[in-house]
Design an enzyme around this catalytic site. Structure first.
Site, PDB file in Angstrom:
ATOM      1  N   GLY A  85      -4.341  -4.480  -3.876  1.00  0.00           N
ATOM      2  CA  GLY A  85      -5.497  -3.317  -4.009  1.00  0.00           C
ATOM      3  C   GLY A  85      -4.889  -2.080  -4.453  1.00  0.00           C
ATOM      4  N   HIS A  86      -4.810  -1.604  -5.673  1.00  0.00           N
ATOM      5  CA  HIS A  86      -3.843  -0.550  -5.983  1.00  0.00           C
ATOM      6  C   HIS A  86      -4.853   0.603  -6.526  1.00  0.00           C
ATOM      7  CE1 HIS A  86      -0.479  -3.512  -7.450  1.00  0.00           C
ATOM      8  NE2 HIS A  86      -0.643  -3.280  -5.725  1.00  0.00           N
ATOM      9  N   ASP A 113       0.980  -1.355  -0.193  1.00  0.00           N
ATOM     10  CA  ASP A 113       0.066  -0.212   0.042  1.00  0.00           C
ATOM     11  C   ASP A 113       0.855   1.278   0.258  1.00  0.00           C
ATOM     12  OD1 ASP A 113      -2.149  -1.784   0.139  1.00  0.00           O
ATOM     13  OD2 ASP A 113      -2.233  -1.628   2.256  1.00  0.00           O
ATOM     14  N   GLN A 126       2.045  -5.967  -3.267  1.00  0.00           N
ATOM     15  CA  GLN A 126       2.305  -6.167  -1.762  1.00  0.00           C
ATOM     16  C   GLN A 126       3.867  -5.509  -1.389  1.00  0.00           C
ATOM     17  OE1 GLN A 126       1.424  -9.461  -3.229  1.00  0.00           O
ATOM     18  NE2 GLN A 126      -0.361  -8.744  -2.888  1.00  0.00           N
ATOM     19  N   LYS A 154       1.997   1.941  -4.977  1.00  0.00           N
ATOM     20  CA  LYS A 154       2.273   1.453  -6.457  1.00  0.00           C
ATOM     21  C   LYS A 154       1.668   1.898  -7.476  1.00  0.00           C
ATOM     22  CE  LYS A 154       2.307  -2.328  -4.438  1.00  0.00           C
ATOM     23  NZ  LYS A 154       2.296  -2.037  -2.750  1.00  0.00           N
TER      24      LYS A 154
HETATM   25  P1  GDP Z   1      -0.761   0.175  -3.658  1.00  0.00           P
HETATM   26  O1  GDP Z   1      -1.319  -0.856  -3.247  1.00  0.00           O
HETATM   27  O2  GDP Z   1       0.697   0.386  -3.223  1.00  0.00           O
HETATM   28  O3  GDP Z   1      -1.063   0.822  -5.048  1.00  0.00           O
HETATM   29  O4  GDP Z   1      -1.377   1.409  -2.704  1.00  0.00           O
HETATM   30  P2  GDP Z   1      -2.875   1.723  -2.112  1.00  0.00           P
HETATM   31  O5  GDP Z   1      -3.598   2.088  -3.316  1.00  0.00           O
HETATM   32  O6  GDP Z   1      -3.389   0.362  -1.407  1.00  0.00           O
HETATM   33  O7  GDP Z   1      -2.798   2.722  -1.151  1.00  0.00           O
HETATM   34  C1  GDP Z   1      -1.957   3.912  -1.267  1.00  0.00           C
HETATM   35  C2  GDP Z   1      -3.160   4.964  -1.240  1.00  0.00           C
HETATM   36  O8  GDP Z   1      -2.681   6.259  -1.069  1.00  0.00           O
HETATM   37  C3  GDP Z   1      -4.112   5.112  -2.178  1.00  0.00           C
HETATM   38  O9  GDP Z   1      -5.391   5.490  -1.748  1.00  0.00           O
HETATM   39  C4  GDP Z   1      -3.511   6.203  -3.313  1.00  0.00           C
HETATM   40  O10 GDP Z   1      -4.874   6.981  -3.969  1.00  0.00           O
HETATM   41  C5  GDP Z   1      -3.083   7.146  -2.027  1.00  0.00           C
HETATM   42  N1  GDP Z   1      -1.792   7.984  -2.632  1.00  0.00           N
HETATM   43  C6  GDP Z   1      -0.826   7.711  -3.229  1.00  0.00           C
HETATM   44  N2  GDP Z   1       0.213   8.791  -3.207  1.00  0.00           N
HETATM   45  C7  GDP Z   1      -0.363   9.780  -2.362  1.00  0.00           C
HETATM   46  C8  GDP Z   1       0.115  11.007  -1.931  1.00  0.00           C
HETATM   47  O11 GDP Z   1       1.150  11.444  -2.232  1.00  0.00           O
HETATM   48  N3  GDP Z   1      -0.616  11.601  -0.993  1.00  0.00           N
HETATM   49  C9  GDP Z   1      -1.901  11.225  -0.593  1.00  0.00           C
HETATM   50  N4  GDP Z   1      -2.493  12.003   0.111  1.00  0.00           N
HETATM   51  N5  GDP Z   1      -2.258   9.837  -1.040  1.00  0.00           N
HETATM   52  C10 GDP Z   1      -1.652   9.463  -1.753  1.00  0.00           C
HETATM   53  P1  IMO Z   2      -0.923  -4.315  -2.358  1.00  0.00           P
HETATM   54  O1  IMO Z   2      -0.169  -4.811  -3.407  1.00  0.00           O
HETATM   55  C1  IMO Z   2      -1.048  -4.644   2.119  1.00  0.00           C
HETATM   56  C2  IMO Z   2      -1.147  -8.855   3.822  1.00  0.00           C
HETATM   57  C3  IMO Z   2      -2.604  -9.241   4.243  1.00  0.00           C
HETATM   58  C4  IMO Z   2      -1.763 -10.297   5.226  1.00  0.00           C
HETATM   59  C5  IMO Z   2      -0.934 -11.069   4.330  1.00  0.00           C
HETATM   60  C6  IMO Z   2      -1.085 -12.192   3.889  1.00  0.00           C
HETATM   61  O2  IMO Z   2      -2.066  -3.569  -2.285  1.00  0.00           O
HETATM   62  O3  IMO Z   2       0.270  -3.401  -1.695  1.00  0.00           O
HETATM   63  P2  IMO Z   2      -2.490 -12.913   1.721  1.00  0.00           P
HETATM   64  O4  IMO Z   2      -3.826 -12.681   1.537  1.00  0.00           O
HETATM   65  O5  IMO Z   2      -1.723 -12.385   0.748  1.00  0.00           O
HETATM   66  O6  IMO Z   2      -2.092 -14.402   2.073  1.00  0.00           O
HETATM   67  O7  IMO Z   2      -2.212 -12.042   3.212  1.00  0.00           O
HETATM   68  O8  IMO Z   2      -0.390  -9.809   3.469  1.00  0.00           O
HETATM   69  N1  IMO Z   2      -1.346  -8.132   2.171  1.00  0.00           N
HETATM   70  C7  IMO Z   2      -1.329  -6.957   2.062  1.00  0.00           C
HETATM   71  N2  IMO Z   2      -1.079  -5.899   2.932  1.00  0.00           N
HETATM   72  N3  IMO Z   2      -1.270  -4.575   0.589  1.00  0.00           N
HETATM   73  C8  IMO Z   2      -1.086  -5.690  -0.138  1.00  0.00           C
HETATM   74  O9  IMO Z   2      -1.282  -5.373  -1.313  1.00  0.00           O
HETATM   75  C9  IMO Z   2      -1.541  -6.972   0.436  1.00  0.00           C
HETATM   76  N4  IMO Z   2      -1.575  -8.154   0.043  1.00  0.00           N
HETATM   77  C10 IMO Z   2      -1.805  -8.947   1.027  1.00  0.00           C
HETATM   78  O10 IMO Z   2      -3.177  -8.088   4.810  1.00  0.00           O
HETATM   79  O11 IMO Z   2      -1.268  -9.496   6.536  1.00  0.00           O
HETATM   80 MG    MG Z   3      -2.902  -1.529  -1.893  1.00  0.00          MG
END
Ligand code: GDP
Ligand code: IMO
Ligand code: MG
Length: 426
Positions: A40-41, A13, A222, A16
């Site tokens: 979840g991106h 999270d 991840q 990416k």
């Molecule tokens: P990922 O799994 O690595 O793609 O990250 P996620 O999407 O799960 O979580 C990142 C969150 O941060 C998302 O809701 C993005 O929209 C948000 N985000 C990314 N960069 C920034 C930033 O610089 N500032 C803020 N406020 N939000 C950001």
């Molecule tokens: P992105 O790509 C954050 C965590 C789960 C749990 C552990 C194992 O959005 O960064 P799993 O279902 O993979 O067997 O769960 O890994 N986990 C993540 N945490 N971002 C993710 O993906 C994750 N994918 C799995 O919460 O702790």
């Molecule tokens: Mg994510």
């Protein structure tokens, strides 16, 4: 032909999705190479806000072909729903291709993931419940079913029968639950095969015929600290999250990867169980969570929040071999009077500067902090590095020194253009 891996440097999270969406404007291919719909991106661009789980974040760029590589575990039901949702919002998914070698998540994987978690009770991993662990375990145990198999109806029938007998024995005899119906799964997955057939093929030949200026992005899922080898095992996911998995999970040989972009948040978050030395179980942690809306994109769970962990960050940079870093969410600290960085751990009375392999040692690690003054002004509308407040520049330079790597991008908001380009990604 630049091939750049975009890698989560912490516990996932990191942002990416946002980075890949932005860079994809100039990419010929964007390839997901590991994980599954546990990812979840979030992408926020001119078309709106999207939460992607399986489809690469390059899907919004009309010239980009998106690839679900051999290293991904694909739940076809989730994939088709995600494609439909994108189509309904006017996003074309016809440029998607799926490796015939990608493993499939089957109904028993999801079931077993949840049953295993219940059995772990207080020591539950806190998985996303998507069947990821059981699917990758089956891949290693040679009990997996791959995308290419569901388009060969007869072969699929035979494989499913053997595997389902085995899975049903586990469901009935170990967990005391009802067996799954062969006919139902066979029918459902044959139907998926029919619909997905035009998308499924050998994807390992991507680089053939690519022009020297055409870029490939390898989109990580991840983060390094969830990697089954180098993360906080057993509180990890089940497929590799590291840059080195980028070539293995895409079929692009490792000597073709030209850059590795590590994505760090300027603080830490984690979802699920397992050690997190800088976790803040106090008001400051709540402030970060609420300011940043740190809730899981896949499960909606509140993310555990804490200060930037330099010990973990240095480790993650080293094992990935980052050539550039991207820092996200700088704006979240805009109102903070002071910030902290964890520079070492106190473990059983000794100060250490390495990231221990043992989870029980990590659980005993007490963070040692350095305090840093905040900048207390908004960075959200800043687009040039030199326009950032001096204290913000000092903070990000500190993070770059820790990661021992030059900064390429700094994000100051979720939107595609809320990004400061410090230097090129290569
Ligand atoms: P990922 O799994 O690595 O793609 O990250 P996620 O999407 O799960 O979580 C990142 C969150 O941060 C998302 O809701 C993005 O929209 C948000 N985000 C990314 N960069 C920034 C930033 O610089 N500032 C803020 N406020 N939000 C950001
Ligand atoms: P992105 O790509 C954050 C965590 C789960 C749990 C552990 C194992 O959005 O960064 P799993 O279902 O993979 O067997 O769960 O890994 N986990 C993540 N945490 N971002 C993710 O993906 C994750 N994918 C799995 O919460 O702790
Ligand atoms: Mg994510």
């Amino acid at each position: 032909m630049p091939v750049i891996a975009v890698i989560g440097a912490q516990w996932g999270d990191e942002g990416k999705g946002k980075i890949v969406d932005m860079l994809a404007e100039k990419a010929r291919y964007v390839v997901r190479f590991s994980g599954g719909d546990n990812a979840g991106h979030t992408v926020v661009n001119h078309l709106g806000q999207f939460a992607l789980h399986l489809i690469p974040s390059g899907i919004f760029s009309p010239q980009t072909t998106c690839v679900i590589g051999n290293g991904v575990a694909v739940n076809p039901d989730v994939l088709l729903k995600e494609m439909n949702q994108l189509n309904q919002r006017g996003v074309d998914t016809s440029r998607l291709i799926i490796s015939d070698r990608a493993h499939l998540i089957m109904p028993y994987h999801v079931l077993l993931d949840n049953l295993e978690e219940k059995l772990r009770a207080a020591r539950a991993i806190g998985t996303t419940g998507k069947g990821i662990g059981p699917a990758f375990a089956d891949k290693a145990a040679r009990l997996g079913i791959r995308a290419g198999e569901i388009i060969d109806v007869d072969g699929f029938r035979e494989r499913l029968r053997v595997i389902l007998d085995y899975k049903n024995a586990i469901l009935e005899r170990i967990y005391g639950t009802a067996p799954l119906s062969f006919d139902q799964i066979y029918r459902q997955y044959s139907e998926f095969g029919k619909i997905l057939k035009p998308y499924i093929r050998d994807t390992s030949d991507m680089l053939l015929g690519l022009r020297p200026d055409e870029m490939v992005l390898l989109e990580g899922a991840q983060g390094a600290l969830l990697d089954p080898d180098f993360g906080t095992y057993p509180y990890t996911t089940s497929s590799s999250c590291l840059a080195s998995a980028g070539s293995l999970g895409s079929g692009i040989c490792s000597n073709k990867v030209t850059g590795i972009l590590g994505v760090y948040k300027v603080y830490c978050t984690r979802v699920g169980g397992g050690p997190m030395p800088t976790e803040l179980k106090d008001e400051t942690g709540d402030t970060i969570r609420e300011t940043a809306h740190e809730y899981g994109t896949t499960t909606g769970r509140p993310r555990r929040c804490g200060w930037f962990d330099a010990v973990a960050a240095r480790f993650s940079s080293r094992i990935n071999g980052f050539t550039r870093i991207a820092l996200t969410r700088l704006d979240i600290f805009d109102a903070f009077p002071t910030l902290k960085i964890c520079t070492g751990y106190k473990l059983d009375g000794n100060v250490i500067d390495y990231f221990p392999a043992s989870v029980s040692a990590l659980e005993r690690c007490q963070p040692i902090y350095e305090e840093i003054p905040g900048w207390q002004s908004s960075t959200k509308n800043i687009r040039k590095y030199e326009d950032l407040p001096l204290k913000a520049r000092q903070y990000v330079e500190k993070l770059a020194n820790i990661a021992n790597c030059p900064i390429s991008l700094i994000c100051v908001g979720p939107e595609r253009d809320q990004t400061i380009e410090v230097r090129p990604i290569l």
